[in-house]
Write a protein that holds these residues in place. Structure first.
Motif, PDB file in Angstrom:
ATOM      1  N   THR A 192      -4.866  -6.731   8.010  1.00  0.00           N
ATOM      2  CA  THR A 192      -3.823  -5.944   7.352  1.00  0.00           C
ATOM      3  C   THR A 192      -3.065  -6.745   6.302  1.00  0.00           C
ATOM      4  OG1 THR A 192      -3.550  -4.495   9.260  1.00  0.00           O
ATOM      5  CG2 THR A 192      -1.679  -4.658   7.775  1.00  0.00           C
ATOM      6  N   PHE A 198      -3.873  -6.006   2.647  1.00  0.00           N
ATOM      7  CA  PHE A 198      -3.546  -4.764   1.948  1.00  0.00           C
ATOM      8  C   PHE A 198      -2.492  -5.061   0.885  1.00  0.00           C
ATOM      9  CE2 PHE A 198      -4.945  -2.240   5.781  1.00  0.00           C
ATOM     10  CZ  PHE A 198      -5.797  -1.373   5.110  1.00  0.00           C
ATOM     11  N   VAL A 237       1.261  -0.686   1.217  1.00  0.00           N
ATOM     12  CA  VAL A 237       0.401  -0.234   2.322  1.00  0.00           C
ATOM     13  C   VAL A 237       0.563  -1.147   3.529  1.00  0.00           C
ATOM     14  CG1 VAL A 237      -2.003   0.097   3.053  1.00  0.00           C
ATOM     15  CG2 VAL A 237      -1.263   0.864   0.787  1.00  0.00           C
ATOM     16  N   MET A 256      -3.177   5.481   3.154  1.00  0.00           N
ATOM     17  CA  MET A 256      -3.952   5.043   1.996  1.00  0.00           C
ATOM     18  C   MET A 256      -4.124   6.155   0.961  1.00  0.00           C
ATOM     19  SD  MET A 256      -6.876   2.505   3.610  1.00  0.00           S
ATOM     20  CE  MET A 256      -7.473   3.631   4.875  1.00  0.00           C
ATOM     21  N   TYR A 264      -8.258  -1.326  -0.876  1.00  0.00           N
ATOM     22  CA  TYR A 264      -7.991  -0.966   0.513  1.00  0.00           C
ATOM     23  C   TYR A 264      -9.208  -1.208   1.405  1.00  0.00           C
ATOM     24  CZ  TYR A 264      -4.076   1.734  -1.510  1.00  0.00           C
ATOM     25  OH  TYR A 264      -2.949   2.127  -2.192  1.00  0.00           O
TER      26      TYR A 264
END
Length: 277
Positions: A21, A24, A28, A135, A226
């Motif tokens: 993560t 990102f 996001v 997203m 993403y």
């Protein structure tokens, strides 16, 4: 800026999710942190030893209050309620998640796959849907998003067989155990019938891969920036499955999970590979 409580809740959970993560984009990433801290906090109540059912129901009540616009003082709940309104999460998704968490309070086994899929929808498929909304993906991606959530949850079940036994739970169809002559998934039973256990685990891994393939068909909907962290997490769960397939009894010896250098390496590898596609 991510609140320290939200950050620490997520970090102490899944290493693969957490470090993936981080790659990102900022907006996001912050929203994913809020989402996963909410999921983790609910899960922590039902997975505590002894289980904190009272804490879970109080958490659930705070969520309902926050959805009504009341500031509860619980930064995790209040932040998630704000995110839910901003991203227009379908309220049915959150209710399904809370229902599955409640099943962890009241239920310890599942007779067949249909029964288990009810749990999997709320505990994992809706997570894929939340992520798709964060997203900004097309609704065309939603079926694949559900499969990805389901597949990742299932490989966790396989990896955590021994850990879940300590919680008194078995997250596999009982009919599958009977198919391979297993009376339970206790380690002594697996060692008594190693071939049966091996075949049982391989069947579960085949189910995981069937769902994973359907999930990956939806990667075409995810923008490059993403896709890097999503594919990294996905790849590393496949790696976990491959390690367990070699020796299913390893689930009783250690928790199979990638190292931090592996995670970072996969991020940069996917960055290069996807950048050339």
């Amino acid at each position: 800026m991510t609140h320290s409580t939200i950050y620490s809740l997520f970090k102490k959970g899944s290493k693969t999710y957490f470090y993936s993560t981080l790659f990102f984009p900022k907006r996001v990433k912050e929203e994913v942190f809020i989402l996963y801290s909410f999921l983790r906090k609910a899960d922590d109540y039902v997975d505590a030893i002894p289980q904190d059912a009272e804490g879970f129901y109080a958490f659930q009540e705070r969520y309902h209050q926050a959805r009504e616009g009341i500031t509860t003082g619980d930064v995790v709940v209040d932040s998630f309620a704000h995110l839910s309104a901003e991203k227009k999460f379908d309220e049915k998704w959150t209710l399904a998640f809370l229902k599955s968490m409640e099943m962890d309070v009241t239920k310890t086994e599942y007779q067949d796959m249909d029964e288990l899929l009810t749990y999997l929808y709320g505990s994992s498929e809706v997570v894929g849907l939340f992520m798709a909304r964060i997203m900004g993906l097309s609704p065309d991606s939603y079926p694949a998003a559900r499969y990805l959530g389901r597949a990742m949850q299932y490989i966790n079940f396989i990896r955590d067989i021994d850990e879940d036994l300590d919680l008194g739970r078995v997250y596999f169809p009982q009919e599958d155990l009977k198919m391979f002559g297993l009376d339970s998934l206790q380690p002594e039973e697996a060692r008594r019938n190693p071939e049966g256990f091996r075949s049982f685990v391989h069947k579960q891994l085949d189910t995981y891969m069937e769902w994973q393939v359907k999930a990956e068909a939806g990667f075409k909907y995810i923008p490059y920036r993403y896709l890097i962290p999503v594919k990294t997490a996905s790849d590393l769960y496949k790696w976990t499955g491959a390690q367990i397939r070699k020796d299913p009894l390893v689930v009783y010896q250690r928790k199979v999970k990638p190292s931090l250098p592996q995670i970072i390496s996969h991020v940069f590898s996917n960055s290069l590979r996807l950048g050339f596609n």
